[in-house]
Design a protein around this motif. Structure first.
Motif, PDB file in Angstrom:
ATOM      1  N   MET A   1       0.825  -1.212   0.000  1.00  0.00           N
ATOM      2  CA  MET A   1       0.000   0.000   0.000  1.00  0.00           C
ATOM      3  C   MET A   1       0.860   1.263   0.000  1.00  0.00           C
ATOM      4  N   ASN A   2       1.932   1.237   0.774  1.00  0.00           N
ATOM      5  CA  ASN A   2       2.804   2.408   0.827  1.00  0.00           C
ATOM      6  C   ASN A   2       3.619   2.577  -0.448  1.00  0.00           C
ATOM      7  N   GLU A   3       4.131   1.489  -0.987  1.00  0.00           N
ATOM      8  CA  GLU A   3       4.876   1.599  -2.238  1.00  0.00           C
ATOM      9  C   GLU A   3       3.993   2.148  -3.354  1.00  0.00           C
TER      10      GLU A   3
ATOM     11  N   THR B   1       3.584   6.362  -7.140  1.00  0.00           N
ATOM     12  CA  THR B   1       2.671   7.140  -7.976  1.00  0.00           C
ATOM     13  C   THR B   1       3.056   8.615  -7.987  1.00  0.00           C
ATOM     14  N   LEU B   2       3.449   9.153  -6.848  1.00  0.00           N
ATOM     15  CA  LEU B   2       3.718  10.588  -6.735  1.00  0.00           C
ATOM     16  C   LEU B   2       5.189  10.961  -6.645  1.00  0.00           C
ATOM     17  N   PHE B   3       6.021  10.060  -6.194  1.00  0.00           N
ATOM     18  CA  PHE B   3       7.422  10.365  -5.928  1.00  0.00           C
ATOM     19  C   PHE B   3       8.276   9.202  -6.418  1.00  0.00           C
ATOM     20  N   SER B   4       9.257   8.837  -5.642  1.00  0.00           N
ATOM     21  CA  SER B   4      10.033   7.621  -5.904  1.00  0.00           C
ATOM     22  C   SER B   4      10.433   7.037  -4.554  1.00  0.00           C
ATOM     23  N   ILE B   5      10.633   5.740  -4.549  1.00  0.00           N
ATOM     24  CA  ILE B   5      11.023   5.062  -3.307  1.00  0.00           C
ATOM     25  C   ILE B   5      12.431   5.511  -2.932  1.00  0.00           C
ATOM     26  N   GLU B   6      12.586   5.919  -1.685  1.00  0.00           N
ATOM     27  CA  GLU B   6      13.884   6.361  -1.175  1.00  0.00           C
ATOM     28  C   GLU B   6      14.419   5.312  -0.198  1.00  0.00           C
TER      29      GLU B   6
END
Length: 165
Positions: free
Chosen positions: A31-33, A38-43
């Motif tokens: 859910m968080n990924e 969708t809006l940013f990128s995984i850090e």
């Protein structure tokens, strides 16, 4: 009006409970990924939390899962920061369930849990693009503050606090 009745019934059917199964941990991550990608990128800071949510609990925090029956509809975490301060983090609701009050139920459960364990305040980091989330936080009493420390998230540009004392 039927939408409100449907939403109220859905909220009333929600159970919010501590993460307790591998399925809960997987849903928390997925859910968080979804919203981050969708809006940013995984850090790196995202991966550290999402790959091992059990560490949140081991460090004195909690991951809460909202479900209706077996279907997981939302989640959120309290991450211990020390001195009675907990970070509200990784709140998520799948796109098909947004706008139904599930996020509010999760947030209220996080606040109630924080109170129950003796937290003195809550802190969170967000982003202006998440206007609905920021409005939700404001609506229950979070106030805008300066960051507590440099953020591990490049996307963080909103910082809020909630006094529990």
């Amino acid at each position: 009006m039927p939408q409100q009745t449907e939403s109220r019934a859905e909220r009333d059917a929600l159970v919010v409970e501590p993460m307790s199964t591998p399925e809960h941990a997987r849903a928390f991550k997925e859910m968080n990924e979804e919203w981050v990608r969708t809006l940013f990128s995984i850090e790196a800071a995202d991966s550290k939390i999402l790959d091992h949510p059990e560490r949140i609990v081991a460090d004195g925090g909690q991951v809460l899962i909202a479900r209706a029956g077996a279907e997981i509809l939302g989640c959120g975490a309290l991450i211990a920061m020390g001195d009675g301060v907990f970070e509200v983090s990784k709140m998520a609701v799948p796109p098909q369930y947004r706008g139904r009050g599930i996020g509010r139920v999760v947030l209220e459960a996080l606040v109630a849990h924080a109170r129950a364990i003796g937290a003195t305040s809550l802190y969170l980091e967000s982003n202006r693009k998440l206007a609905n989330a920021v409005h939700l936080y404001e609506s229950i009493g979070f106030v805008h503050v300066q960051p507590h420390a440099p953020s591990p998230y490049a996307r963080a540009d909103v910082f809020m606090s909630y006094d529990l004392s």
